[in-house]
Design an enzyme around this catalytic site. Structure first.
Site, PDB file in Angstrom:
ATOM      1  N   GLU A 183      -1.055  -8.288   5.576  1.00  0.00           N
ATOM      2  CA  GLU A 183      -0.395  -8.629   6.921  1.00  0.00           C
ATOM      3  C   GLU A 183      -1.660  -8.474   8.008  1.00  0.00           C
ATOM      4  O   GLU A 183      -1.753  -8.809   9.124  1.00  0.00           O
ATOM      5  CB  GLU A 183       0.415  -7.646   7.333  1.00  0.00           C
ATOM      6  CG  GLU A 183       0.154  -6.094   7.365  1.00  0.00           C
ATOM      7  CD  GLU A 183      -0.195  -5.655   6.223  1.00  0.00           C
ATOM      8  OE1 GLU A 183      -0.147  -5.975   5.013  1.00  0.00           O
ATOM      9  OE2 GLU A 183      -0.285  -4.191   6.161  1.00  0.00           O
ATOM     10  N   HIS A 222      -3.029  -5.158   1.834  1.00  0.00           N
ATOM     11  CA  HIS A 222      -2.692  -5.492   3.103  1.00  0.00           C
ATOM     12  C   HIS A 222      -2.614  -6.792   3.718  1.00  0.00           C
ATOM     13  O   HIS A 222      -3.578  -7.411   4.164  1.00  0.00           O
ATOM     14  CB  HIS A 222      -3.221  -4.586   4.178  1.00  0.00           C
ATOM     15  CG  HIS A 222      -3.126  -2.964   4.119  1.00  0.00           C
ATOM     16  ND1 HIS A 222      -2.098  -2.710   4.722  1.00  0.00           N
ATOM     17  CD2 HIS A 222      -3.944  -2.330   3.452  1.00  0.00           C
ATOM     18  CE1 HIS A 222      -2.234  -1.508   4.452  1.00  0.00           C
ATOM     19  NE2 HIS A 222      -3.050  -1.011   3.622  1.00  0.00           N
ATOM     20  N   CYS A 274       0.835  -1.215   0.099  1.00  0.00           N
ATOM     21  CA  CYS A 274       0.041  -0.026   0.029  1.00  0.00           C
ATOM     22  C   CYS A 274       0.847   1.300   0.020  1.00  0.00           C
ATOM     23  O   CYS A 274       1.486   1.312  -0.893  1.00  0.00           O
ATOM     24  CB  CYS A 274      -0.960   0.016   1.046  1.00  0.00           C
ATOM     25  SG  CYS A 274      -2.190   1.061   0.931  1.00  0.00           S
TER      26      CYS A 274
HETATM   27  N1  GLN Z   1      -3.558   6.311   0.751  1.00  0.00           N
HETATM   28  C1  GLN Z   1      -2.207   6.077   1.719  1.00  0.00           C
HETATM   29  C2  GLN Z   1      -1.094   6.865   0.946  1.00  0.00           C
HETATM   30  O1  GLN Z   1      -1.311   7.565  -0.082  1.00  0.00           O
HETATM   31  C3  GLN Z   1      -2.003   4.613   1.950  1.00  0.00           C
HETATM   32  C4  GLN Z   1      -3.059   3.977   2.373  1.00  0.00           C
HETATM   33  C5  GLN Z   1      -2.335   2.744   3.020  1.00  0.00           C
HETATM   34  O2  GLN Z   1      -1.360   2.210   3.008  1.00  0.00           O
HETATM   35  N2  GLN Z   1      -3.330   1.748   3.574  1.00  0.00           N
HETATM   36  O3  GLN Z   1       0.112   6.713   1.427  1.00  0.00           O
END
Ligand code: GLN
EC number: 4.3.3.6
Length: 221
Positions: A202, A200, A79
């Site tokens: 995890e 995610h 992410c």
């Molecule tokens: N939207 C977040 C960002 O731009 C990422 C979200 C996440 O890691 N769950 O960093």
């Protein structure tokens, strides 16, 4: 046993440490250059990429991280971690001085932040995921799909040469289809030692993505 660090500046560090430890690695938090120097691989967790970006620079880790990534350090970004590994952000945030957020780079992709739109800020779906053949119950059988949790997730809008697409969200599988406009969206990629997912693993008890990463660190995948 391979020693894998989790960049511990912000985000869901504990969950990645637990997933790595469960999957057969020695897992350690990384906040300093000396700690970075001691690991065989690194996870950049989910969180907020603008914050992780600022903190890597405040902690004098941005340059050492870039140097190790270009020297071939295996890194898995989840992410916000995917955003940090991307060479390009389609829609970078800017700070009060108007400076765009920066990434560490290394992965020749363009990501779009918070791409799935408001209604789909968080959603879950099952994904076919390439590269998990080692986990099939019977050799040669299809591995089970990955149950993926997306939280204000990015998607990958462009992949460069040598970047392998491992998973896509198919519009017909998603609960809301409007932000996908009928287009499948790339949510997992690999380029040599760099692995990234929009979602995610995890947080769901899914261990196979971390197992795949450990295999990459060991030079087995
Ligand atoms: N939207 C977040 C960002 O731009 C990422 C979200 C996440 O890691 N769950 O960093």
């Amino acid at each position: 046993m391979v020693k894998i660090g989790v960049l511990a500046l912000q985000g869901d560090v504990r969950e990645h440490l637990a997933a790595l430890a469960h999957s057969g690695a020695e897992a350690v938090p990384v906040r300093r250059e000396a700690e970075l120097a001691a690991v065989d691989g690194l996870v950049i967790p989910g969180g907020e990429s603008t914050t992780i970006d600022k903190l890597t620079r405040i902690f004098d880790l941005a340059e050492p991280l870039k140097a190790r990534i270009s020297a071939g350090l295996p890194v898995y970004g989840s992410c916000a971690g995917m955003i940090m590994l991307a060479n390009e952000i389609a829609d970078p945030a800017t700070d009060r001085q108007g400076n765009p957020q920066q990434t560490l780079g290394g992965l020749d992709i363009t990501v779009r932040r918070n791409a799935f739109g408001r209604q789909r800020e968080s959603f879950e779906t099952d994904l076919a995921f390439r590269g998990l053949e080692f986990s099939a119950a019977v050799p040669g059988a299809e591995p089970e799909p990955v149950h993926a949790v997306f939280i204000r997730a990015p998607w990958v809008e462009r992949v460069g040469d040598g970047v392998e697409v491992l998973a896509q969200v198919q519009p017909e599988e998603a609960s809301h289809t409007e932000t996908l406009h009928g287009t499948a969206r790339i949510v997992a990629v690999r380029s040599r030692n760099l692995l990234a997912t929009s979602f995610h693993p995890e947080v769901t008890g899914e261990r196979r993505i971390h197992e795949l990463f450990i295999r990459i660190v060991r030079g087995e995948a």
